[in-house]
Design a protein around this motif. Structure first.
Motif, PDB file in Angstrom:
ATOM      1  N   GLY A   1      15.813  14.279  12.580  1.00  0.00           N
ATOM      2  CA  GLY A   1      17.018  13.569  12.175  1.00  0.00           C
ATOM      3  C   GLY A   1      16.628  12.410  11.286  1.00  0.00           C
ATOM      4  O   GLY A   1      15.495  11.902  11.361  1.00  0.00           O
ATOM      5  N   SER A   2      17.558  11.980  10.415  1.00  0.00           N
ATOM      6  CA  SER A   2      17.178  10.844   9.573  1.00  0.00           C
ATOM      7  C   SER A   2      17.036   9.593  10.432  1.00  0.00           C
ATOM      8  O   SER A   2      16.354   8.652  10.052  1.00  0.00           O
ATOM      9  CB  SER A   2      18.136  10.647   8.406  1.00  0.00           C
ATOM     10  OG  SER A   2      19.437  10.533   8.859  1.00  0.00           O
ATOM     11  N   ASN A   3      17.612   9.594  11.636  1.00  0.00           N
ATOM     12  CA  ASN A   3      17.403   8.454  12.536  1.00  0.00           C
ATOM     13  C   ASN A   3      15.926   8.272  12.890  1.00  0.00           C
ATOM     14  O   ASN A   3      15.436   7.152  12.958  1.00  0.00           O
ATOM     15  CB  ASN A   3      18.223   8.611  13.821  1.00  0.00           C
ATOM     16  CG  ASN A   3      19.697   8.276  13.624  1.00  0.00           C
ATOM     17  OD1 ASN A   3      20.443   8.149  14.579  1.00  0.00           O
ATOM     18  ND2 ASN A   3      20.140   8.118  12.380  1.00  0.00           N
TER      19      ASN A   3
ATOM     20  N   TYR B   1      26.612   1.439   8.519  1.00  0.00           N
ATOM     21  CA  TYR B   1      26.159   2.305   9.616  1.00  0.00           C
ATOM     22  C   TYR B   1      25.477   1.448  10.691  1.00  0.00           C
ATOM     23  O   TYR B   1      24.463   0.802  10.424  1.00  0.00           O
ATOM     24  CB  TYR B   1      25.183   3.303   9.021  1.00  0.00           C
ATOM     25  CG  TYR B   1      24.711   4.425   9.911  1.00  0.00           C
ATOM     26  CD1 TYR B   1      25.606   5.193  10.648  1.00  0.00           C
ATOM     27  CD2 TYR B   1      23.364   4.761   9.955  1.00  0.00           C
ATOM     28  CE1 TYR B   1      25.160   6.254  11.424  1.00  0.00           C
ATOM     29  CE2 TYR B   1      22.904   5.832  10.721  1.00  0.00           C
ATOM     30  CZ  TYR B   1      23.808   6.568  11.454  1.00  0.00           C
ATOM     31  OH  TYR B   1      23.351   7.616  12.206  1.00  0.00           O
TER      32      TYR B   1
ATOM     33  N   CYS C   1      23.478   1.852   2.108  1.00  0.00           N
ATOM     34  CA  CYS C   1      24.003   3.122   2.580  1.00  0.00           C
ATOM     35  C   CYS C   1      25.014   3.592   1.540  1.00  0.00           C
ATOM     36  O   CYS C   1      26.032   2.947   1.332  1.00  0.00           O
ATOM     37  CB  CYS C   1      24.674   2.918   3.936  1.00  0.00           C
ATOM     38  SG  CYS C   1      25.101   4.433   4.784  1.00  0.00           S
TER      39      CYS C   1
ATOM     40  N   ASN D   1      28.758   4.614   5.266  1.00  0.00           N
ATOM     41  CA  ASN D   1      29.473   4.932   6.495  1.00  0.00           C
ATOM     42  C   ASN D   1      29.749   3.583   7.180  1.00  0.00           C
ATOM     43  O   ASN D   1      28.798   2.825   7.357  1.00  0.00           O
ATOM     44  CB  ASN D   1      28.564   5.817   7.365  1.00  0.00           C
ATOM     45  CG  ASN D   1      29.232   6.255   8.647  1.00  0.00           C
ATOM     46  OD1 ASN D   1      30.402   5.966   8.883  1.00  0.00           O
ATOM     47  ND2 ASN D   1      28.480   6.942   9.484  1.00  0.00           N
TER      48      ASN D   1
ATOM     49  N   ASP E   1      20.113   5.072   2.336  1.00  0.00           N
ATOM     50  CA  ASP E   1      20.505   6.135   3.250  1.00  0.00           C
ATOM     51  C   ASP E   1      21.562   6.991   2.557  1.00  0.00           C
ATOM     52  O   ASP E   1      22.687   6.544   2.322  1.00  0.00           O
ATOM     53  CB  ASP E   1      21.058   5.507   4.542  1.00  0.00           C
ATOM     54  CG  ASP E   1      21.414   6.547   5.602  1.00  0.00           C
ATOM     55  OD1 ASP E   1      21.719   7.695   5.239  1.00  0.00           O
ATOM     56  OD2 ASP E   1      21.404   6.191   6.802  1.00  0.00           O
TER      57      ASP E   1
ATOM     58  N   ALA F   1      22.916  10.010   3.586  1.00  0.00           N
ATOM     59  CA  ALA F   1      23.323  11.082   4.498  1.00  0.00           C
ATOM     60  C   ALA F   1      24.426  11.952   3.893  1.00  0.00           C
ATOM     61  O   ALA F   1      24.555  13.125   4.234  1.00  0.00           O
ATOM     62  CB  ALA F   1      23.786  10.488   5.825  1.00  0.00           C
ATOM     63  N   TYR F   2      25.216  11.362   2.979  1.00  0.00           N
ATOM     64  CA  TYR F   2      26.383  12.071   2.431  1.00  0.00           C
ATOM     65  C   TYR F   2      26.249  12.339   0.941  1.00  0.00           C
ATOM     66  O   TYR F   2      27.250  12.535   0.245  1.00  0.00           O
ATOM     67  CB  TYR F   2      27.657  11.261   2.713  1.00  0.00           C
ATOM     68  CG  TYR F   2      27.831  10.976   4.175  1.00  0.00           C
ATOM     69  CD1 TYR F   2      28.403  11.919   5.019  1.00  0.00           C
ATOM     70  CD2 TYR F   2      27.370   9.781   4.737  1.00  0.00           C
ATOM     71  CE1 TYR F   2      28.526  11.682   6.371  1.00  0.00           C
ATOM     72  CE2 TYR F   2      27.488   9.534   6.093  1.00  0.00           C
ATOM     73  CZ  TYR F   2      28.071  10.490   6.909  1.00  0.00           C
ATOM     74  OH  TYR F   2      28.184  10.257   8.244  1.00  0.00           O
TER      75      TYR F   2
ATOM     76  N   THR G   1      19.738  13.882   5.404  1.00  0.00           N
ATOM     77  CA  THR G   1      19.844  14.541   6.701  1.00  0.00           C
ATOM     78  C   THR G   1      20.378  15.962   6.555  1.00  0.00           C
ATOM     79  O   THR G   1      21.085  16.269   5.588  1.00  0.00           O
ATOM     80  CB  THR G   1      20.780  13.748   7.641  1.00  0.00           C
ATOM     81  OG1 THR G   1      20.903  14.453   8.878  1.00  0.00           O
ATOM     82  CG2 THR G   1      22.175  13.582   7.044  1.00  0.00           C
TER      83      THR G   1
ATOM     84  N   SER H   1      22.224  16.962   8.995  1.00  0.00           N
ATOM     85  CA  SER H   1      23.297  16.917   9.989  1.00  0.00           C
ATOM     86  C   SER H   1      24.703  17.070   9.417  1.00  0.00           C
ATOM     87  O   SER H   1      25.625  17.401  10.156  1.00  0.00           O
ATOM     88  CB  SER H   1      23.253  15.586  10.749  1.00  0.00           C
ATOM     89  OG  SER H   1      22.047  15.432  11.435  1.00  0.00           O
ATOM     90  N   LYS H   2      24.896  16.791   8.134  1.00  0.00           N
ATOM     91  CA  LYS H   2      26.254  16.759   7.607  1.00  0.00           C
ATOM     92  C   LYS H   2      26.481  17.928   6.636  1.00  0.00           C
ATOM     93  O   LYS H   2      27.039  18.938   7.026  1.00  0.00           O
ATOM     94  CB  LYS H   2      26.528  15.422   6.924  1.00  0.00           C
ATOM     95  CG  LYS H   2      26.080  14.199   7.747  1.00  0.00           C
ATOM     96  CD  LYS H   2      26.971  13.922   8.929  1.00  0.00           C
ATOM     97  CE  LYS H   2      26.393  13.027  10.000  1.00  0.00           C
ATOM     98  NZ  LYS H   2      25.923  11.711   9.603  1.00  0.00           N
TER      99      LYS H   2
ATOM    100  N   ARG I   1      18.799  18.443  14.480  1.00  0.00           N
ATOM    101  CA  ARG I   1      18.130  17.138  14.414  1.00  0.00           C
ATOM    102  C   ARG I   1      16.992  17.172  13.390  1.00  0.00           C
ATOM    103  O   ARG I   1      15.808  17.208  13.722  1.00  0.00           O
ATOM    104  CB  ARG I   1      17.581  16.693  15.790  1.00  0.00           C
ATOM    105  CG  ARG I   1      18.567  16.698  16.929  1.00  0.00           C
ATOM    106  CD  ARG I   1      19.779  15.833  16.642  1.00  0.00           C
ATOM    107  NE  ARG I   1      19.435  14.431  16.410  1.00  0.00           N
ATOM    108  CZ  ARG I   1      19.731  13.763  15.283  1.00  0.00           C
ATOM    109  NH1 ARG I   1      20.386  14.347  14.296  1.00  0.00           N
ATOM    110  NH2 ARG I   1      19.393  12.517  15.164  1.00  0.00           N
ATOM    111  N   LEU I   2      17.373  17.171  12.135  1.00  0.00           N
ATOM    112  CA  LEU I   2      16.377  17.228  11.063  1.00  0.00           C
ATOM    113  C   LEU I   2      16.814  16.347   9.892  1.00  0.00           C
ATOM    114  O   LEU I   2      17.972  16.377   9.469  1.00  0.00           O
ATOM    115  CB  LEU I   2      16.203  18.685  10.598  1.00  0.00           C
ATOM    116  CG  LEU I   2      15.173  18.951   9.496  1.00  0.00           C
ATOM    117  CD1 LEU I   2      13.771  18.502   9.912  1.00  0.00           C
ATOM    118  CD2 LEU I   2      15.151  20.439   9.145  1.00  0.00           C
TER     119      LEU I   2
END
Ligand SMILES: *Cc1c(COP(=O)(O)O)cnc(C)c1O
Length: 355
Positions: A85-87, A111, A156, A160, A185, A187-188, A211, A213-214, A222-223
């Motif tokens: 996950g990017s986390n 975020y 970000c 988010n 970040d 993510a989107y 990520t 995840s989206k 979880r990658l």
């Protein structure tokens, strides 16, 4: 019996991460994709997982996965690092570049996990407010950086929970002015019009995180990964736990990239739905912020945000309640779902608002 042991002093007042996991028919609260990955992907993944040498540790450098990710962005394989996950990517970056005695800067509201993970590493978190329409104010950057001298700065984009995409000019100004590492970040990113990956360069302390995840419809896997300068990837490789990325995930991540066209068409559908929801919002008593992601932040004009949220839950629609977050008074965030889910959400929302 041993008394309950106290954890580290600096962590005692921290809350864990909370996003209500309520079981309702329409779940539009965590920005997941409403669509699963294609059947061909899942079937082929099953086949390849059966061939794993389960008694052996996985490839520690995840070389096939990194190579596939590098190819997809036209960057070097030594500029890519993958994690759970990017986390986990963010945590590893913060363990290496933040931690006790160092400072991490966020532009709020953003975020929550950026500040949260930074604190867990022992870093001090400082924050600067965003300007009008939740954009980072370029004219204040020099001041912010000279006041705080952060070791790590988070950007970000799309942000988010606001959905705002920062201009390239702003991100360039941040990279040029920030004294330490800049983490963008993304993510989107596939929902937005530009990416900071093109700015990654050996001479810049910039990393971009992504990520699965989206947009890749793989939140369960979880990658995540980062694209950054080689010297940073080398340092990160030394900090992360050995064999952290399991064999199944390495296979899933590389295989997914063979279905990029499917991902892009899912993204197009979601963007079309997002446009429809934004037009519907224009006819309702709500304010909203045009989004470059798969969610929209909005604020009921004459009703309490928390009340709107709970009445929607009663109608079987779960969205994210941001109404008590600093800087987001009364705001709610809805994830774009399937057309049916979006219709149910809009129908329920207009009923709630017209009471
Ligand atoms: C959802 C999200 C992530 C995803 O984190 P993962 O650990 O990869 O699931 C990262 N950053 C932001 C801003 C997000 O909204």
């Amino acid at each position: 019996m041993v008394a309950r042991l106290p954890i580290r002093d600096d962590l005692q007042k921290m809350d864990g991460y909370h996003s209500a996991q309520v079981t309702v028919p329409v779940r539009l609260n965590t920005n997941e994709s409403p669509y699963p990955p294609p059947d061909e992907f899942t079937t082929e993944l099953g086949r390849r997982i059966a061939d794993i040498a389960w008694n052996r540790y996985p490839d520690r450098t995840a070389s096939a996965l990194r190579a596939a990710i590098a190819r997809s962005h036209g960057v070097g394989v030594d500029q890519v690092f993958a994690g759970n996950g990017s986390n986990e990517i963010l945590q590893t970056l913060l363990l290496a570049y933040a931690g006790a005695g160092r400072k991490v800067l966020t532009f709020e509201p953003t975020y929550q996990l950026h500040a949260h993970i930074a604190r867990i590493t022992g870093a001090e978190v400082v924050s600067a407010p965003r300007g009008a329409d939740f954009r980072i104010d370029q004219s204040k950057l020099a001041d912010v950086f000279s006041t705080y001298s952060p070791d790590v700065t988070f950007v970000c984009s799309p942000n988010n929970p606001t959905g705002v995409v920062e201009d390239e000019e702003t991100v360039r100004a941040i990279i040029e002015t920030a004294p330490g590492l800049v983490i963008v970040d993304e993510a989107y990113a596939q929902f937005a019009s530009w990416s900071a990956i093109d700015l990654v360069d050996e001479s810049r302390a910039l990393v971009v995180t992504r990520t699965y995840s989206k947009t890749w419809s793989m939140a369960a896997a979880r990658l995540g990964y980062l694209v950054g300068p080689k010297w940073l990837v080398e340092e990160i490789d030394a900090v992360v736990l050995p064999y952290h990325l399991d064999a199944a995930k390495q296979i899933a991540g590389a295989l997914a990239l063979e279905f990029t066209n499917d991902m892009n068409s899912r993204v197009r559908e979601i963007v079309a739905s997002r446009d429809q929801i934004e037009s519907a919002f224009s006819t309702l008593p709500v304010d909203f912020w045009p989004s470059g992601a798969n969610f929209i932040l909005f604020r009921p004009r004459s009703m309490d945000g928390r009340k709107v949220w709970s009445e929607l839950v009663e109608k079987g629609v779960l969205i994210r309640d941001c109404s008590s977050w600093p800087g987001l008074t009364n705001c709610l965030r809805v994830t774009i779902g399937t057309p049916e889910e979006n219709d149910l959400f809009l129908k329920s929302l207009s009923e709630v608002l017209s009471k």
